[in-house]
Design a protein around this motif. Structure first.
Motif, PDB file in Angstrom:
ATOM      1  N   VAL A   1       0.835  -1.204   0.000  1.00 36.07           N
ATOM      2  CA  VAL A   1       0.000   0.000   0.000  1.00 36.07           C
ATOM      3  C   VAL A   1       0.869   1.254   0.000  1.00 36.07           C
ATOM      4  O   VAL A   1       0.557   2.245  -0.668  1.00 36.07           O
ATOM      5  CB  VAL A   1      -0.946  -0.008   1.222  1.00 36.07           C
ATOM      6  CG1 VAL A   1      -1.628   1.342   1.395  1.00 36.07           C
ATOM      7  CG2 VAL A   1      -1.991  -1.106   1.076  1.00 36.07           C
TER       8      VAL A   1
ATOM      9  N   ASP B   1       1.482   1.405  -5.792  1.00 35.11           N
ATOM     10  CA  ASP B   1       1.639   0.786  -7.116  1.00 35.11           C
ATOM     11  C   ASP B   1       0.749  -0.448  -7.213  1.00 35.11           C
ATOM     12  O   ASP B   1       0.984  -1.456  -6.540  1.00 35.11           O
ATOM     13  CB  ASP B   1       3.105   0.400  -7.313  1.00 35.11           C
ATOM     14  CG  ASP B   1       3.404  -0.104  -8.716  1.00 35.11           C
ATOM     15  OD1 ASP B   1       2.460  -0.447  -9.448  1.00 35.11           O
ATOM     16  OD2 ASP B   1       4.602  -0.178  -9.068  1.00 35.11           O
ATOM     17  N   GLU B   2      -0.266  -0.388  -8.056  1.00 35.45           N
ATOM     18  CA  GLU B   2      -1.201  -1.509  -8.193  1.00 35.45           C
ATOM     19  C   GLU B   2      -0.528  -2.762  -8.739  1.00 35.45           C
ATOM     20  O   GLU B   2      -0.987  -3.876  -8.495  1.00 35.45           O
ATOM     21  CB  GLU B   2      -2.368  -1.115  -9.106  1.00 35.45           C
ATOM     22  CG  GLU B   2      -3.416  -0.261  -8.420  1.00 35.45           C
ATOM     23  CD  GLU B   2      -4.068  -0.983  -7.252  1.00 35.45           C
ATOM     24  OE1 GLU B   2      -4.476  -2.145  -7.416  1.00 35.45           O
ATOM     25  OE2 GLU B   2      -4.159  -0.382  -6.167  1.00 35.45           O
ATOM     26  N   SER B   3       0.570  -2.595  -9.470  1.00 33.68           N
ATOM     27  CA  SER B   3       1.279  -3.763 -10.001  1.00 33.68           C
ATOM     28  C   SER B   3       1.960  -4.550  -8.884  1.00 33.68           C
ATOM     29  O   SER B   3       2.381  -5.693  -9.088  1.00 33.68           O
ATOM     30  CB  SER B   3       2.317  -3.338 -11.045  1.00 33.68           C
ATOM     31  OG  SER B   3       3.393  -2.628 -10.450  1.00 33.68           O
TER      32      SER B   3
ATOM     33  N   VAL C   1       0.474  -4.202  -5.458  1.00 31.18           N
ATOM     34  CA  VAL C   1      -0.662  -4.495  -4.568  1.00 31.18           C
ATOM     35  C   VAL C   1      -1.437  -5.723  -5.039  1.00 31.18           C
ATOM     36  O   VAL C   1      -1.795  -6.591  -4.235  1.00 31.18           O
ATOM     37  CB  VAL C   1      -1.601  -3.275  -4.467  1.00 31.18           C
ATOM     38  CG1 VAL C   1      -2.863  -3.636  -3.689  1.00 31.18           C
ATOM     39  CG2 VAL C   1      -0.885  -2.103  -3.799  1.00 31.18           C
ATOM     40  N   LYS C   2      -1.699  -5.824  -6.344  1.00 32.18           N
ATOM     41  CA  LYS C   2      -2.521  -6.927  -6.852  1.00 32.18           C
ATOM     42  C   LYS C   2      -1.879  -8.293  -6.634  1.00 32.18           C
ATOM     43  O   LYS C   2      -2.520  -9.205  -6.094  1.00 32.18           O
ATOM     44  CB  LYS C   2      -2.854  -6.702  -8.326  1.00 32.18           C
ATOM     45  CG  LYS C   2      -3.877  -5.599  -8.551  1.00 32.18           C
ATOM     46  CD  LYS C   2      -4.230  -5.455 -10.018  1.00 32.18           C
ATOM     47  CE  LYS C   2      -5.284  -4.373 -10.216  1.00 32.18           C
ATOM     48  NZ  LYS C   2      -5.643  -4.201 -11.659  1.00 32.18           N
TER      49      LYS C   2
ATOM     50  N   SER D   1      -1.934  -9.370  -3.002  1.00 28.21           N
ATOM     51  CA  SER D   1      -3.218  -9.849  -2.499  1.00 28.21           C
ATOM     52  C   SER D   1      -3.456 -11.320  -2.812  1.00 28.21           C
ATOM     53  O   SER D   1      -4.337 -11.951  -2.234  1.00 28.21           O
ATOM     54  CB  SER D   1      -4.358  -9.011  -3.084  1.00 28.21           C
ATOM     55  OG  SER D   1      -4.474  -9.231  -4.490  1.00 28.21           O
TER      56      SER D   1
END
Length: 222
Positions: A194, A198-200, A202-203, A206
């Protein structure tokens, strides 16, 4: 290794191997990442690093056959993670300043007035729906409710460490300690993700929980 040993691998050794694999994956995702450079972000990241160090030390102690000392580190790991999440989601600017100041006798005294683990979790809970993920608060609350009394006993020389020293440390309990510590490390990894924004990162972070469900506590399974 004998044929019998191959058919019946040591469960603690297997759990340690899977735990190492989990942490290697966390490191792969976070290595060379750029994190929030604000005072709040740097303070939170620093506590995440502390939490990860406690997790590494816990696994090392388990591998050395020192489980009672290992369990004591779990409370330190939990409180460091809780502090990091509190710093992100609920801490005042004044609290950030207290923790970010150079270490002196005066700043040490000022930082003593920061909230306890329970108070931090309560403050985080009040901000659910205002940028705080409900799942994150729920995990902290559930972990504390289930483990707090036993962790305190180990840290403060209570009945738990006394009985474990006298009666031995059951393998099933050692396995659960490793699962719980791995769960805290996974939560720490997500907190660090978090902080990258950077979503690359975070995803894929998860997806770690289902991929390593065999070495994580039930409460962290999908």
């Amino acid at each position: 290794m004998t044929e019998k040993d191959q058919n019946h691998p040591d469960p603690l050794e297997q759990m340690l191997l899977r735990s190492d694999a989990l942490h290697e994956r966390l490191n792969e995702l976070l290595d060379e990442s750029t994190f929030d450079g604000s005072a709040r972000g740097e303070a939170a990241l620093g506590m995440c690093v502390v939490a990860m160090e406690h997790g590494t030390a816990l696994r090392a102690l388990m591998a050395l056959g020192l489980p009672t000392s290992a369990v004591s580190l779990m409370r330190l790991q939990f409180e460091a993670l809780t502090r990091s999440m509190w710093l992100i989601y609920a801490a005042s600017d004044t609290a950030i300043e207290k923790l970010s100041a150079p270490l002196t006798l005066e700043t040490e005294q000022a930082a003593k007035n920061l909230p306890s683990a329970k108070e931090m979790i309560d403050q985080i809970g009040k901000r659910v729906g205002q940028g705080v993920p409900a799942a994150a608060h729920g995990m902290l609350s559930q972990f504390k409710d289930v483990s707090w009394n036993a962790m305190n006993s180990f840290v403060h020389g209570g009945i738990h460490p006394l009985r474990r020293s006298a009666d031995g440390f059951p393998v099933h309990l050692a396995l659960q300690v490793l699962r719980n510590s791995n769960g805290l490390s996974t939560m720490t990894g997500m907190t660090m993700a978090v902080l990258t924004g950077d979503e690359s990162i975070v995803k894929p972070m998860s997806k770690i929980q289902p991929a390593f469900a065999d070495c994580l506590p039930d409460l962290l399974k999908p």
